[in-house]
Write a protein that holds these residues in place. Structure first.
Motif, mmCIF file in Angstrom:
data_model
loop_
_atom_site.group_PDB
_atom_site.id
_atom_site.type_symbol
_atom_site.label_atom_id
_atom_site.label_comp_id
_atom_site.label_asym_id
_atom_site.label_seq_id
_atom_site.Cartn_x
_atom_site.Cartn_y
_atom_site.Cartn_z
ATOM 1 N N VAL A 182 5.253 27.916 -98.034
ATOM 2 C CA VAL A 182 4.173 27.051 -97.525
ATOM 3 C C VAL A 182 4.242 25.627 -98.764
ATOM 4 O O VAL A 182 3.832 26.240 -99.877
ATOM 5 C CB VAL A 182 2.932 27.562 -97.223
ATOM 6 N N VAL A 183 4.424 24.466 -98.121
ATOM 7 C CA VAL A 183 4.312 23.479 -99.362
ATOM 8 C C VAL A 183 3.400 22.349 -98.469
ATOM 9 O O VAL A 183 3.819 21.823 -97.549
ATOM 10 C CB VAL A 183 5.897 22.734 -99.490
ATOM 11 N N GLY A 184 2.083 22.298 -99.011
ATOM 12 C CA GLY A 184 1.000 21.458 -98.442
ATOM 13 C C GLY A 184 0.872 21.813 -96.728
ATOM 14 O O GLY A 184 0.449 23.018 -96.790
ATOM 15 N N THR A 185 1.336 21.007 -95.914
ATOM 16 C CA THR A 185 0.723 21.559 -94.611
ATOM 17 C C THR A 185 2.266 22.040 -93.967
ATOM 18 O O THR A 185 2.267 21.998 -92.650
ATOM 19 C CB THR A 185 0.242 20.442 -94.066
ATOM 20 N N SER A 186 3.293 21.947 -94.587
ATOM 21 C CA SER A 186 4.707 22.326 -93.943
ATOM 22 C C SER A 186 4.881 23.791 -94.314
ATOM 23 O O SER A 186 4.447 24.344 -95.318
ATOM 24 C CB SER A 186 5.702 21.405 -94.606
ATOM 25 N N LEU A 187 5.841 24.229 -93.675
ATOM 26 C CA LEU A 187 6.492 25.616 -93.771
ATOM 27 C C LEU A 187 7.921 25.418 -93.896
ATOM 28 O O LEU A 187 8.600 24.963 -92.856
ATOM 29 C CB LEU A 187 6.185 26.518 -92.562
ATOM 30 N N ASN A 188 8.427 25.996 -94.901
ATOM 31 C CA ASN A 188 9.950 25.501 -95.124
ATOM 32 C C ASN A 188 10.540 26.916 -94.997
ATOM 33 O O ASN A 188 10.042 28.029 -95.408
ATOM 34 C CB ASN A 188 10.080 25.035 -96.551
ATOM 35 N N PHE A 189 11.701 27.062 -94.716
ATOM 36 C CA PHE A 189 12.573 28.071 -94.424
ATOM 37 C C PHE A 189 13.968 28.096 -95.133
ATOM 38 O O PHE A 189 14.463 26.935 -95.194
ATOM 39 C CB PHE A 189 13.025 28.417 -93.101
ATOM 40 N N TYR A 190 14.332 29.031 -95.707
ATOM 41 C CA TYR A 190 15.358 29.168 -96.837
ATOM 42 C C TYR A 190 16.299 30.362 -96.382
ATOM 43 O O TYR A 190 15.756 31.404 -96.335
ATOM 44 C CB TYR A 190 15.061 29.369 -98.301
ATOM 45 N N ARG A 191 17.651 30.227 -96.341
ATOM 46 C CA ARG A 191 18.487 31.161 -96.058
ATOM 47 C C ARG A 191 18.567 32.273 -97.332
ATOM 48 O O ARG A 191 18.528 31.990 -98.504
ATOM 49 C CB ARG A 191 20.070 30.617 -95.918
ATOM 50 N N LEU A 192 18.373 33.383 -96.926
ATOM 51 C CA LEU A 192 18.399 34.529 -97.794
ATOM 52 C C LEU A 192 19.835 34.584 -98.746
ATOM 53 O O LEU A 192 19.959 34.638 -99.923
ATOM 54 C CB LEU A 192 18.124 36.152 -97.362
ATOM 55 N N GLY A 193 20.941 34.342 -97.950
ATOM 56 C CA GLY A 193 22.304 34.501 -98.574
ATOM 57 C C GLY A 193 22.630 33.640 -99.501
ATOM 58 O O GLY A 193 23.121 33.763 -100.694
ATOM 59 N N ASP A 194 21.969 32.195 -99.316
ATOM 60 C CA ASP A 194 22.475 31.312 -100.337
ATOM 61 C C ASP A 194 21.395 30.313 -100.891
ATOM 62 O O ASP A 194 21.646 29.490 -101.629
ATOM 63 C CB ASP A 194 23.548 30.313 -99.556
ATOM 64 N N GLY A 195 20.341 30.665 -100.168
ATOM 65 C CA GLY A 195 19.054 29.965 -100.647
ATOM 66 C C GLY A 195 19.105 28.514 -100.121
ATOM 67 O O GLY A 195 18.049 27.740 -100.676
ATOM 68 N N ASP A 196 19.687 28.026 -99.103
ATOM 69 C CA ASP A 196 19.826 26.850 -98.863
ATOM 70 C C ASP A 196 18.614 26.460 -98.041
ATOM 71 O O ASP A 196 18.329 27.601 -97.001
ATOM 72 C CB ASP A 196 21.112 26.616 -97.943
ATOM 73 N N LYS A 197 18.017 25.304 -98.079
ATOM 74 C CA LYS A 197 16.627 24.981 -97.071
ATOM 75 C C LYS A 197 17.433 24.529 -95.745
ATOM 76 O O LYS A 197 18.359 23.892 -95.603
ATOM 77 C CB LYS A 197 16.012 23.933 -97.868
ATOM 78 N N LEU A 198 16.767 25.218 -94.733
ATOM 79 C CA LEU A 198 16.913 24.830 -93.132
ATOM 80 C C LEU A 198 16.345 23.523 -92.957
ATOM 81 O O LEU A 198 15.195 23.318 -93.352
ATOM 82 C CB LEU A 198 16.751 25.837 -92.433
ATOM 83 N N SER A 199 16.955 22.590 -92.392
ATOM 84 C CA SER A 199 16.648 21.465 -91.774
ATOM 85 C C SER A 199 15.986 21.725 -90.417
ATOM 86 O O SER A 199 16.867 21.970 -89.499
ATOM 87 C CB SER A 199 17.614 20.122 -91.799
ATOM 88 N N ILE A 200 14.652 21.447 -90.232
ATOM 89 C CA ILE A 200 14.206 21.553 -89.031
ATOM 90 C C ILE A 200 13.352 20.296 -88.525
ATOM 91 O O ILE A 200 12.680 19.728 -89.534
ATOM 92 C CB ILE A 200 13.387 22.701 -88.611
#
Length: 55
Positions: free
Chosen positions: A37-55
């Motif tokens: 959770v960042v502010g009012t956003s929910l961010n998702f990151y891949r466990l394998g490489d740590g990349d943030k998903l763009s949604i």
């Protein structure tokens, strides 16, 4: 895993038997994602490489 956001806290639950128990880590092994959770956003990151998903 079920995820609820209460205030600024991310709380996940996992089904164990017939009961949901709190999962202390905001991680879904089934989805292969870490949530943050960042502010009012929910961010998702891949466990394998740590990349943030763009949604």
């Amino acid at each position: 895993m079920v995820v609820t956001i209460m205030g600024e806290q991310l709380r996940g639950y996992r089904l164990v038997g017939e009961e949901y128990v709190v999962n202390p880590d905001p991680i879904s092994q089934q989805l292969g994602l870490r949530m943050e959770v960042v502010g009012t956003s929910l961010n998702f990151y891949r466990l394998g490489d740590g990349d943030k998903l763009s949604i």
